[in-house]
Write a protein that holds these residues in place. Structure first.
Motif, PDB file in Angstrom:
ATOM      1  N   GLN A  65       0.886  -0.760  -0.062  1.00  0.00           N
ATOM      2  CA  GLN A  65      -0.015  -0.084   0.417  1.00  0.00           C
ATOM      3  C   GLN A  65       0.755   1.639  -0.144  1.00  0.00           C
ATOM      4  N   LEU A  66       1.888   1.416  -0.423  1.00  0.00           N
ATOM      5  CA  LEU A  66       2.588   2.771  -0.861  1.00  0.00           C
ATOM      6  C   LEU A  66       2.179   3.925  -1.759  1.00  0.00           C
ATOM      7  N   THR A  67       1.719   4.343  -0.511  1.00  0.00           N
ATOM      8  CA  THR A  67       0.940   5.883  -1.536  1.00  0.00           C
ATOM      9  C   THR A  67       2.293   6.978  -1.087  1.00  0.00           C
ATOM     10  N   LEU A  68       1.687   7.957  -1.684  1.00  0.00           N
ATOM     11  CA  LEU A  68       2.774   9.071  -1.847  1.00  0.00           C
ATOM     12  C   LEU A  68       1.549  10.568  -2.389  1.00  0.00           C
ATOM     13  N   ASP A  69       2.095  11.085  -1.710  1.00  0.00           N
ATOM     14  CA  ASP A  69       1.032  12.251  -1.586  1.00  0.00           C
ATOM     15  C   ASP A  69       2.345  13.322  -1.643  1.00  0.00           C
ATOM     16  N   ARG A  70       1.641  14.584  -2.953  1.00  0.00           N
ATOM     17  CA  ARG A  70       2.283  15.745  -2.763  1.00  0.00           C
ATOM     18  C   ARG A  70       2.114  16.972  -3.140  1.00  0.00           C
ATOM     19  N   ARG A  71       2.407  18.381  -3.152  1.00  0.00           N
ATOM     20  CA  ARG A  71       2.123  19.477  -3.108  1.00  0.00           C
ATOM     21  C   ARG A  71       2.141  19.479  -4.369  1.00  0.00           C
ATOM     22  N   ALA A  72       1.038  19.493  -5.072  1.00  0.00           N
ATOM     23  CA  ALA A  72       1.161  20.076  -6.493  1.00  0.00           C
ATOM     24  C   ALA A  72       1.538  21.629  -7.007  1.00  0.00           C
ATOM     25  N   ASP A  73       1.517  22.350  -5.625  1.00  0.00           N
ATOM     26  CA  ASP A  73       2.456  23.810  -6.089  1.00  0.00           C
ATOM     27  C   ASP A  73       2.707  23.862  -4.985  1.00  0.00           C
ATOM     28  N   SER A  74       4.033  24.205  -5.008  1.00  0.00           N
ATOM     29  CA  SER A  74       4.682  25.407  -3.745  1.00  0.00           C
ATOM     30  C   SER A  74       3.630  26.044  -2.618  1.00  0.00           C
ATOM     31  N   TRP A  75       2.813  27.059  -3.382  1.00  0.00           N
ATOM     32  CA  TRP A  75       1.925  27.126  -3.068  1.00  0.00           C
ATOM     33  C   TRP A  75       0.332  27.487  -2.928  1.00  0.00           C
ATOM     34  N   SER A  76       0.262  25.732  -3.473  1.00  0.00           N
ATOM     35  CA  SER A  76      -1.117  25.552  -2.897  1.00  0.00           C
ATOM     36  C   SER A  76      -0.575  24.466  -2.066  1.00  0.00           C
ATOM     37  N   ALA A  77      -2.550  24.517  -1.898  1.00  0.00           N
ATOM     38  CA  ALA A  77      -2.674  23.278  -0.892  1.00  0.00           C
ATOM     39  C   ALA A  77      -2.947  22.140  -1.625  1.00  0.00           C
ATOM     40  N   ALA A  78      -3.071  22.030  -2.604  1.00  0.00           N
ATOM     41  CA  ALA A  78      -3.699  20.561  -3.495  1.00  0.00           C
ATOM     42  C   ALA A  78      -2.740  19.754  -3.208  1.00  0.00           C
ATOM     43  N   ARG A  79      -2.711  18.620  -3.798  1.00  0.00           N
ATOM     44  CA  ARG A  79      -2.061  17.120  -3.220  1.00  0.00           C
ATOM     45  C   ARG A  79      -2.466  16.506  -4.195  1.00  0.00           C
ATOM     46  N   THR A  80      -1.239  15.736  -5.454  1.00  0.00           N
ATOM     47  CA  THR A  80      -1.322  15.020  -6.322  1.00  0.00           C
ATOM     48  C   THR A  80      -0.972  13.873  -5.185  1.00  0.00           C
TER      49      THR A  80
ATOM     50  N   ALA B  94       1.638  10.859  -6.363  1.00  0.00           N
ATOM     51  CA  ALA B  94       2.474  10.374  -6.856  1.00  0.00           C
ATOM     52  C   ALA B  94       2.723   8.768  -7.408  1.00  0.00           C
ATOM     53  N   LEU B  95       2.026   8.306  -5.814  1.00  0.00           N
ATOM     54  CA  LEU B  95       2.468   6.437  -5.919  1.00  0.00           C
ATOM     55  C   LEU B  95       0.632   6.352  -5.051  1.00  0.00           C
ATOM     56  N   ASP B  96       0.064   5.736  -5.890  1.00  0.00           N
ATOM     57  CA  ASP B  96      -0.975   5.402  -5.544  1.00  0.00           C
ATOM     58  C   ASP B  96      -1.302   4.066  -5.069  1.00  0.00           C
ATOM     59  N   GLY B  97      -1.253   3.340  -3.821  1.00  0.00           N
ATOM     60  CA  GLY B  97      -1.415   2.209  -3.028  1.00  0.00           C
ATOM     61  C   GLY B  97      -0.591   0.756  -3.782  1.00  0.00           C
ATOM     62  N   ILE B  98       0.760   0.898  -3.979  1.00  0.00           N
ATOM     63  CA  ILE B  98       1.461   0.161  -4.441  1.00  0.00           C
ATOM     64  C   ILE B  98       1.428  -1.242  -3.900  1.00  0.00           C
ATOM     65  N   ASP B  99       1.263  -2.247  -4.505  1.00  0.00           N
ATOM     66  CA  ASP B  99       1.719  -3.666  -3.951  1.00  0.00           C
ATOM     67  C   ASP B  99       3.164  -4.280  -4.791  1.00  0.00           C
ATOM     68  N   LEU B 100       3.417  -4.596  -4.387  1.00  0.00           N
ATOM     69  CA  LEU B 100       4.459  -5.824  -4.922  1.00  0.00           C
ATOM     70  C   LEU B 100       5.633  -5.915  -3.974  1.00  0.00           C
ATOM     71  N   HIS B 101       6.012  -7.707  -4.840  1.00  0.00           N
ATOM     72  CA  HIS B 101       6.360  -8.574  -3.833  1.00  0.00           C
ATOM     73  C   HIS B 101       7.129  -8.971  -5.303  1.00  0.00           C
ATOM     74  N   VAL B 102       8.811  -9.132  -5.283  1.00  0.00           N
ATOM     75  CA  VAL B 102       9.938  -8.733  -6.063  1.00  0.00           C
ATOM     76  C   VAL B 102      10.272 -10.246  -5.319  1.00  0.00           C
ATOM     77  N   PRO B 103      10.652 -11.570  -6.344  1.00  0.00           N
ATOM     78  CA  PRO B 103      11.444 -12.574  -5.244  1.00  0.00           C
ATOM     79  C   PRO B 103      12.830 -12.457  -5.588  1.00  0.00           C
ATOM     80  N   GLU B 104      13.663 -13.108  -4.682  1.00  0.00           N
ATOM     81  CA  GLU B 104      14.928 -12.764  -5.240  1.00  0.00           C
ATOM     82  C   GLU B 104      15.133 -13.607  -7.070  1.00  0.00           C
ATOM     83  N   GLY B 105      16.578 -13.026  -6.753  1.00  0.00           N
ATOM     84  CA  GLY B 105      16.972 -14.028  -8.349  1.00  0.00           C
ATOM     85  C   GLY B 105      15.996 -13.061  -9.606  1.00  0.00           C
TER      86      GLY B 105
END
Lengths: 463, 283
Positions: free
Chosen positions: B9-24, B26-37
């Protein structure tokens, strides 16, 4: 393909990528001078001791800032690489070595000088420690302040810490009274030492904390593009072309360009600061003063110094390919005029700031002295910037500037000595100013013609 | 199964602009399981979140929600033992402009316990890279090669590469791909997460492929599985809802449906390569 992209992006000053040990040279030279004065046997004037102390304090602060900033650059790189913590520890250990080394070397000279001055003044043995403590405190505080400013420079401490440079300038401006006050009240000095100890403890903690703000933007690499279109004014790089039109020493020129911050920052801020501390030193430049005696030699020396500062301080409006290819974009002639006017404007602004500071900080009589020197030095600046631009138009290489400096000295010396021999009134007034401005205008025209004929590709960041 | 790289559930919200409170997001609930090799190709359009995902997995960016682990350790608190086993080449080569390639390697050797200068020099020679030149004297391609040599110098168990071949010529790209698996001194297989727009190159080396769009995982699948079981069938009308086995409907080319033939029979369905799947998933 020219060296481009990330590695050539201005990540840090050259000295911040491992050569910060070079910073030791400045304080070491001052220490040698101080030891020489202390051991010479003659009584050391209070003013000289204070001047040496002020100079050393400024240098130690700058070197400490370089050391901490360098440590941050290295630490950030290892962090970005997700490297083992050994990398950051090595960077910190190197920084501590540099701070301790510079601190030890830097303190030795002024303390010896303070001791010599105390003995010369026949202070009682009980007062000698207080005199030494005052000198020690000033230097240690300057180093701590510099170290914190280095952190702030890289964004690891609040922006407000950068105001520390102003505090340091003010402290150096009133260094004499400050030292006497500290010597008279040792308790205050002891409290100051305790405060410094706390500052160092906080410093150690802050070093390990993540970046608080993005640091000084001009030195940050652009994340968006490997060839950013630089907006605004840039310093004119030393980059010449050989007979075949190939760029010569572009990389070395860029290194010198970075290293040349040394004269550009050190000389105005350290040497000129000394002038600011004691505006009487400007008496020879005041309006209506005659140039005679030693002035016949010191004035050419002053012009040589200004040529060095001007030569390193030339700025230009940027030569990004987009600006050059766009319809109505930069033409060589227009670029050259803008370069000259912009450089001169920056020089005049810097000089005006210095005078304004003196007007604010100094007593009334010295204020008038500084105000009267403003137009006189303005003429000197115009002449030196025009001469430097003209010289670099012929040879835009470090060597060109090194040749231009003694030429300026000899030319001015020849003019002043000839004028004196012929009995001309060598008075720094309206006629002098007019002559300087006239010569500057002629040199400006020559410089623009010369630069218009040059291959500007060598100067473009994206060449 | 042991996973070298995990994300929940990797999620990352970022501010759209430095002067605005709106958020975009960048990552939206990422589930990932990478086996060795595994060798995972990270594919997506510009701004899809590839670099952000890599940096978040490395702990260089703190997620708003969720967590990730590398070699079993939380990304935000990687112990030195794990860092020793990591290799990372950023999209922009992060080199010290005044240091030569050799000095870079010496600095690496002072920091990492298992840097083999000999192996690194062999790799540099294979890539036709001069280690005696300063970083600022190298072309962009050579800087990228040096960055790769540094990433491989400690013989990492987990290697994260962010568009490592963007400026390399075809021969160098081939040599880099070989070097990812050659010059391995340890018996354990190396796990690689590599983002690239050079899909033909990825097709030659990946065991898995991860398609990313607007910060979301669209498809994470074994490359062999994809080749064998995913097909494109014509479907002019958008289905009201995707049934199991129907992976994505695209308006591209008169309407196309991406299906998994293990669940949905697709007689006559066209075989796909990585570019086809990416096109379908992004249109």
């Amino acid at each position: 393909m020219k060296p481009q992209a990330a590695a050539s992006a201005p990540v840090g000053l050259s000295l911040e990528e491992g050569l910060a040990d070079l910073g030791l040279i400045g304080p070491a030279l001052v220490t040698v001078l101080a030891l020489f004065l202390a051991l010479a046997g003659a009584p050391v004037p209070d003013g000289a001791a204070t001047a040496v102390l002020g100079l050393q304090a400024a240098l130690m602060a700058l070197v400490a800032a370089g050391s901490t900033s360098s440590a941050i650059v290295w630490t950030d790189r290892w962090t970005a690489r997700v490297a083992p913590s050994r990398g950051s520890r090595r960077a910190r250990a190197r920084m501590v070595r540099q701070l301790v080394g510079v601190g030890g070397v830097g303190l030795a000279g002024p303390l010896a000088l303070a001791l010599s001055a105390a003995i010369g003044k026949r202070l009682s043995p009980a007062d000698v420690p207080a005199a030494l403590l005052s000198a020690f405190l000033v230097l240690a505080a300057a180093q701590a302040l510099g170290a914190w400013c280095g952190l702030a420079w890289r964004g690891h401490a609040g922006r407000w810490v950068m105001w520390g440079w102003l505090v340091l300038a003010l402290a150096i401006a009133w260094l004499g009274p400050l030292r006497h006050a500290l010597a008279a009240w040792p308790l205050v000095a002891a409290l100051g030492l305790a405060g410094l100890a706390l500052a160092w403890v906080a410093f150690g903690r802050r070093l390990g904390q993540p970046r608080a703000w993005r640091g000084v933007p001009v030195f940050l690499p652009s994340a968006a593009s490997t060839q950013p279109m630089r907006e605004g004014w840039q310093r004119l790089p030393f980059a010449d072309t050989d007979e075949a039109g190939r760029t010569r020493d572009l990389v070395a020129g860029q290194d010198f360009w970075r290293l040349s911050w040394v004269p550009v920052l050190y000389l105005p801020s350290v040497v000129m600061l000394q002038f600011l501390l004691n505006p009487q030193l400007w008496a020879a430049q005041a309006w209506g003063v005659s140039v005679q005696g030693m002035g016949l030699f010191s004035y050419p020396g002053w012009m040589m110094f200004l040529t060095l500062v001007a030569g390193n301080g030339l700025i230009h409006p940027g030569l990004h390919w987009r600006r050059r290819l766009a319809p109505g974009g930069l033409q060589p002639g227009g670029w050259a005029w803008r370069t000259l006017v912009g450089s001169l404007g920056a020089g005049v602004a810097w000089w005006t700031l210095l005078v304004a500071l003196a007007v604010v900080l100094r007593p009334t009589d010295e204020r008038e002295l500084m105000l009267s020197t403003w137009p006189v030095v303005l003429g000197d600046l115009a002449l030196c910037f025009a001469a430097a631009a003209w010289a670099r138009g012929w040879c835009n290489h470090q060597v060109g500037l090194l040749i231009a400096m003694p030429l300026m000295f000899l030319a001015v010396l020849a003019l002043t000595v000839s004028g004196w021999a012929l009995g001309w009134p060598l008075v720094r007034g309206g006629g002098w100013l007019l002559t300087e401005l006239l010569m500057a205008a002629l040199l400006c025209v020559a410089a623009v013609r010369r630069w218009s004929q040059r291959d500007l590709n060598a100067l473009a960041a994206d060449a | 199964m042991t996973y070298a790289i995990e994300a929940r559930q990797l999620t990352l919200d970022r501010r759209a602009d430095s002067w605005s409170a709106a958020r975009t997001r960048a990552l939206d609930g990422i589930d990932l399981h990478v086996p060795e090799g595994a060798v995972v190709g990270l594919v997506g359009r510009n701004g899809a979140g590839k670099t952000t995902l890599l940096r978040t997995l490395l702990g260089l960016v703190t997620p708003t929600r969720g967590q990730s682990r590398l070699l079993g350790a939380p990304s935000l608190d990687l112990p030195d033992a794990v860092r020793e086993r990591l290799g990372y080449a950023a999209q922009t080569p992060d080199l010290f402009r005044r240091l030569t390639g050799l000095s870079h390697l010496e600095e690496m050797a002072a920091v990492y316990a298992h840097v083999s200068l000999k192996v690194a020099a062999t790799l540099a020679a294979r890539l036709d890279l001069s280690l005696g030149k300063r970083a600022d004297e190298l072309s962009l391609g050579d800087q990228q090669k040096l960055s790769l040599v540094l990433a491989l110098a400690n013989d990492p168990d987990v290697l994260l590469l962010d568009e490592p071949m963007a400026s390399l010529d075809p021969l160098s790209r081939r040599d880099v791909l070989r070097a990812l698996f050659g010059l391995r001194e340890r018996p354990e297989p190396r796990t690689v997460l590599i983002s690239s727009h050079l899909l033909a190159d990825l097709e030659r080396i990946v065991s898995h492929v991860l398609f990313l769009r607007e910060g979301r995982v669209q498809l994470f699948i074994g490359w062999d599985e994809l080749l064998e079981h995913l097909r494109r069938v014509s479907c002019p009308q958008r289905p009201p809802a995707l049934s199991p086995g129907q992976l994505h409907w695209s308006a591209h080319d008169g309407g196309q449906l991406l299906v998994d033939t293990r669940l949905v029979p697709a007689p006559g369905g066209a075989c796909l390569d990585m570019t086809d799947v990416m096109e379908l998933l992004n249109t």
